[in-house]
Design a protein around this motif. Structure first.
Motif, PDB file in Angstrom:
ATOM      1  N   TRP A 186      -0.481  -0.630   3.729  1.00 34.71           N
ATOM      2  CA  TRP A 186       0.673  -0.903   4.590  1.00 34.71           C
ATOM      3  C   TRP A 186       1.104  -2.368   4.469  1.00 34.71           C
ATOM      4  O   TRP A 186       2.294  -2.670   4.316  1.00 34.71           O
ATOM      5  N   TYR A 188      -5.974   2.015   4.451  1.00 38.31           N
ATOM      6  CA  TYR A 188      -4.575   2.288   4.766  1.00 38.31           C
ATOM      7  C   TYR A 188      -3.857   1.013   5.203  1.00 38.31           C
ATOM      8  O   TYR A 188      -2.711   0.766   4.804  1.00 38.31           O
ATOM      9  N   ALA A 193       3.021   3.247  11.567  1.00 35.45           N
ATOM     10  CA  ALA A 193       3.312   3.606  10.181  1.00 35.45           C
ATOM     11  C   ALA A 193       2.488   4.823   9.761  1.00 35.45           C
ATOM     12  O   ALA A 193       2.976   5.697   9.032  1.00 35.45           O
ATOM     13  N   VAL A 200       0.500  -0.826  12.355  1.00 37.70           N
ATOM     14  CA  VAL A 200      -0.229  -0.045  11.350  1.00 37.70           C
ATOM     15  C   VAL A 200      -0.309   1.418  11.780  1.00 37.70           C
ATOM     16  O   VAL A 200      -0.030   2.334  10.982  1.00 37.70           O
ATOM     17  N   GLN A 219       5.045  -4.522   3.175  1.00 39.54           N
ATOM     18  CA  GLN A 219       5.886  -5.020   4.251  1.00 39.54           C
ATOM     19  C   GLN A 219       6.755  -6.182   3.784  1.00 39.54           C
ATOM     20  O   GLN A 219       6.290  -7.049   3.038  1.00 39.54           O
ATOM     21  N   ASP A 271       3.898   8.262   8.309  1.00 36.39           N
ATOM     22  CA  ASP A 271       3.456   8.750   6.998  1.00 36.39           C
ATOM     23  C   ASP A 271       2.698  10.072   7.088  1.00 36.39           C
ATOM     24  O   ASP A 271       2.156  10.552   6.079  1.00 36.39           O
TER      25      ASP A 271
END
Length: 359
Positions: free
Chosen positions: A54, A50, A124, A121, A58, A128
């Motif tokens: 991510w 993940y 996010a 992270v 960015q 999500d």
């Protein structure tokens, strides 16, 4: 009797189970309706998988992207590479933070920077709907000892300007008289400097990329876009510089590398700045940012407000300016005493009994 008791117990357990099931159904239904539902299967995705997804999307500047990749590769993946997102708990995060200083021997400020990457992270992942909660919330971070900025003196700046290669003398004087960041100085083109109206506009900056390349991008923050007034010494320095090193049209760089093109930070530091600092007797480890501190100290010394200093430097807010330079504002002890004494002296005068002239 025994059969009746057993039947009652079974009935109670069944009722309890039914209530728990209904409660779970209600919670899931509510989360679906409000858009807060998190599929438990999402939390099983490995952290590294993940985090790499991510990182790839960015909008980081090259220098930031490089730092983020290093943080994850060196300090995060060795601990959580194959761990599922949902399996990393607040206690795991706290233990990992402690290891940054105890095992990896990172400075407190560096540990905080690495933590910020991990926190981003997980934030996010919550957005999500991969995990319901951020395990970094309420984590305790190592305290960073506050270092007081010691600005360069005027004579030090003058000496540095004389010792540095001639093509960068104007850069030193301009940095000391405007407070521009090093990248902002490197990013100046002729169109940004208005000698007639004595101003310089900050519209871009240059950052170094891998293999000594450069990246021209926007200033550091939205507040970094600014127009800074040029004092007479800066105007004179720019006139002299442009006479000796003319810019190639409006889009031409004000300051260039010896071989042409924009200035590359590491080349500038190794070939020009550090040798000049050594000759000028400036402490080892002093970087070009010292010119910015010097400028701020001059504004403060001559009575400029926090708001003005913040605007000139392009800080996000005045609180940031105070956090860095509060110790440079003049001591106001005597003014404080005088203010209170004057107030009470005035009150004492008002309280004096009036003399009856008729008496």
């Amino acid at each position: 009797m025994l059969a009746t008791a057993t039947s009652t117990a079974r009935s109670t357990r069944a009722t309890s189970t039914a209530r728990s099931t209904q409660r779970w159904i209600d919670e899931v239904t509510a989360s679906l309706v409000t858009g807060q539902y998190v599929d438990p299967r999402s939390a099983k995705k490995p952290f590294k998988e993940y985090a790499e997804e991510w990182r790839a999307i960015q909008p980081h500047r090259p220098s930031t992207a490089k730092a983020v990749a290093q943080h994850l590769r060196c300090y995060v993946y060795p601990a959580w590479e194959k761990r599922a997102l949902g399996a990393i708990k607040p206690g795991d995060v706290q233990s990992w933070i402690t290891s940054l200083t105890t095992t990896h021997k990172l400075a407190a400020s560096t540990s905080r920077t690495v933590f910020n990457t991990v926190n981003a992270v997980f934030r996010a992942a919550v957005r999500d709907r991969m995990i319901p909660h951020n395990p970094c919330t309420d984590a305790k971070l190592p305290s960073v000892p506050r270092k007081k900025v010691v600005p360069l003196a005027v004579e030090q700046v003058r000496t540095l300007a004389e010792e540095i290669p001639r093509r960068y003398k104007g850069l030193v004087l301009l940095g000391a008289s405007t407070g521009l960041r090093p990248g902002e100085l490197f990013g100046l083109q002729l169109r940004h400097v208005d000698l007639l109206h004595a101003t310089v506009s900050v519209e871009q900056q240059i950052q170094q990329t891998a293999k000594h390349g450069v990246y021209v991008g926007p200033p550091k923050t939205a507040r970094s876009h600014r127009t800074v007034p040029l004092p007479r010494m800066a105007v004179d320095a720019m006139k002299a510089h442009l006479r000796d090193f003319p810019a190639d049209g409006p889009e031409g760089w004000i300051f260039t590398a010896p071989q042409g093109g924009p200035v590359v930070y590491t080349h500038f530091m190794d070939g020009s700045w550090r040798p000049a600092c050594a000759k000028a007797g400036i402490p080892k480890g002093t970087g070009p940012h010292a010119l910015r501190h010097h400028y701020a100290s001059l504004l403060i010394k001559h009575g400029e407000s926090v708001k003005t200093v913040s605007e000139r430097l392009g800080h996000t807010n005045a609180a940031m300016t105070l956090n860095i330079y509060t110790h440079l504002w003049p001591d106001s002890e005597e003014r404080t005493r005088a203010a209170v004494d004057k107030a009470y002296a005035d009150q004492s005068a008002d309280a004096q009994p009036q003399v009856d002239e008729a008496a």
